[in-house]
Scaffold this active site. Structure first.
Site, mmCIF file in Angstrom:
data_model
loop_
_atom_site.group_PDB
_atom_site.id
_atom_site.type_symbol
_atom_site.label_atom_id
_atom_site.label_comp_id
_atom_site.label_asym_id
_atom_site.label_seq_id
_atom_site.Cartn_x
_atom_site.Cartn_y
_atom_site.Cartn_z
ATOM 1 N N LYS A 107 16.697 -30.504 75.483
ATOM 2 C CA LYS A 107 15.637 -30.621 76.494
ATOM 3 C C LYS A 107 14.291 -31.106 75.936
ATOM 4 O O LYS A 107 13.525 -31.735 76.648
ATOM 5 C CB LYS A 107 15.439 -29.289 77.225
ATOM 6 C CG LYS A 107 16.581 -28.963 78.180
ATOM 7 C CD LYS A 107 16.300 -27.695 78.971
ATOM 8 C CE LYS A 107 17.519 -27.304 79.785
ATOM 9 N NZ LYS A 107 17.280 -26.121 80.627
ATOM 10 N N ASN A 156 14.905 -31.736 81.928
ATOM 11 C CA ASN A 156 16.314 -31.415 82.207
ATOM 12 C C ASN A 156 16.956 -32.413 83.167
ATOM 13 O O ASN A 156 18.146 -32.287 83.456
ATOM 14 C CB ASN A 156 16.466 -29.984 82.746
ATOM 15 C CG ASN A 156 16.133 -29.903 84.222
ATOM 16 O OD1 ASN A 156 15.222 -30.567 84.681
ATOM 17 N ND2 ASN A 156 16.879 -29.106 84.957
ATOM 18 N N ASP A 203 14.036 -27.293 86.371
ATOM 19 C CA ASP A 203 14.217 -25.843 86.185
ATOM 20 C C ASP A 203 13.047 -25.080 86.819
ATOM 21 O O ASP A 203 13.218 -23.969 87.319
ATOM 22 C CB ASP A 203 14.284 -25.488 84.690
ATOM 23 C CG ASP A 203 15.615 -25.883 84.064
ATOM 24 O OD1 ASP A 203 16.638 -25.905 84.777
ATOM 25 O OD2 ASP A 203 15.636 -26.165 82.841
#
Ligand code: NAP
Length: 278
Positions: free
Chosen positions: A65, A85, A100
């Site tokens: 990430k 992400n 996220d």
């Protein structure tokens, strides 16, 4: 046909393929979702290679990430969080997002948890902890980050503070500490997120049960098992509970919507996800 995928190492048991493919089928989209497992030091290279192969979009998971930041143009949020992400490979350079953060926010929204003016506590300062801290900083009045390694909580708190520093409308006070700081902060909190790996494939909890109470809403980022010991303790204390599959679902929903421009069939994606989790 559009090809989307996930890069991670390992990616063997990923739940993203069934979740996204259920959405393609529901909307009649000619698309597939596949997994790729680059070498641990080859995340950025994998993004460039996928673009040249005509892959339309990538999700990114552990350990890539942060690494993929060098291969993408991150939006403001992904740059502030320091993690990507979701990548749209149809732009040049590829565009990087962090869904996220929205995954945490939409999981709470879905359960009617209002975070405006709340006191929030995030336990954990890794990838999920960063997303949760930025997600809650937008609406909370106080945000406390607790982590086993207290220095990591402190540096995350500094990153959150500097990202909200220019926004005079945001009154959030951000503090940090080790796990012992939970005893002081959880009893007065409205919202709690476990973003550690504690409870994953085990019956452990990072938060002593006697700190939990009925005014809390608790999100456990852990989704294997779905009902963690933390969520059982929280339910017993009368708290609102949100399992980790909701966060997983809504980060996927956000990615799907960015890539396709279509409204995601949330119920269908949720059903596919839970079928594969159970
Ligand atoms: P990570 O970056 O490796 O961070 C792990 C975190 O757990 C760190 O804060 C670490 O503390 C803490 N930790 C590990 N062992 C511990 C222990 N024995 N006691 C206390 N703290 C401990 O991992 P991540 O990517 O953030 O993932 C964390 C969890 O969230 C995992 O269970 C993952 O599956 C889940 N997750 C869920 C979603 C979702 O969509 N639901 C998304 C991402 C992650 P130190 O800094 O002290 O090592």
């Amino acid at each position: 046909m559009d090809v989307y995928g996930l890069i991670g190492n390992p990616v063997g048991h990923s739940l993203s393929p069934p979740m996204h493919e259920a959405a393609y089928e529901e909307l009649g989209l000619d698309a597939r979702y596949v997994t790729f497992e680059p070498a641990p030091d080859a995340g950025a290279e994998a993004v460039t290679a996928a673009k040249s192969l005509g892959v339309a979009g990538l999700n990114v998971t552990v350990p890539f990430k942060q690494d993929v930041l060098e291969a993408v143009d991150p939006d403001d949020l992904a740059a502030e969080v320091g993690a990507v992400n979701t990548v749209d490979l149809r732009t040049d350079p590829p565009s990087g997002y962090n869904t996220d953060v929205a995954g945490v926010q939409r999981a709470f929204d879905h359960h009617g948890v209002d975070r405006e003016g709340a006191s929030a506590v995030v336990v954990g300062a890794g990838g999920a902890g960063r997303a949760a801290a930025f997600a809650l900083a937008e609406s909370s009045v106080t945000l406390h980050i607790a982590n086993r390694t207290a220095e990591k909580a402190t540096s995350l708190a500094e990153a959150v503070r500097s990202s909200i520093g220019d926004d005079l409308d945001t009154p959030t006070t951000v503090t940090a500490g080790g796990l012992d700081s939970l005893a002081e902060t959880v009893p007065t909190a409205d919202v709690l997120v476990n973003a550690t790996t504690v409870g994953m494939e085990s019956d452990e909890t990072p938060i002593p049960a006697d700190l939990l109470h009925g005014n809390l809403a608790v999100l456990d980022a852990v989704y294997a098992p779905l009902e963690t010991r933390l969520l059982r303790d929280a339910a017993a204390a009368g708290a609102t509970t949100v399992d980790g599959a909701w966060m997983l679902l809504f980060q996927g929903v956000e990615a799907f919507e960015r890539w396709t421009g279509e409204e995601a069939p949330v119920a269908v994606m949720n059903e596919a996800l839970r079928e594969h989790l159970e």
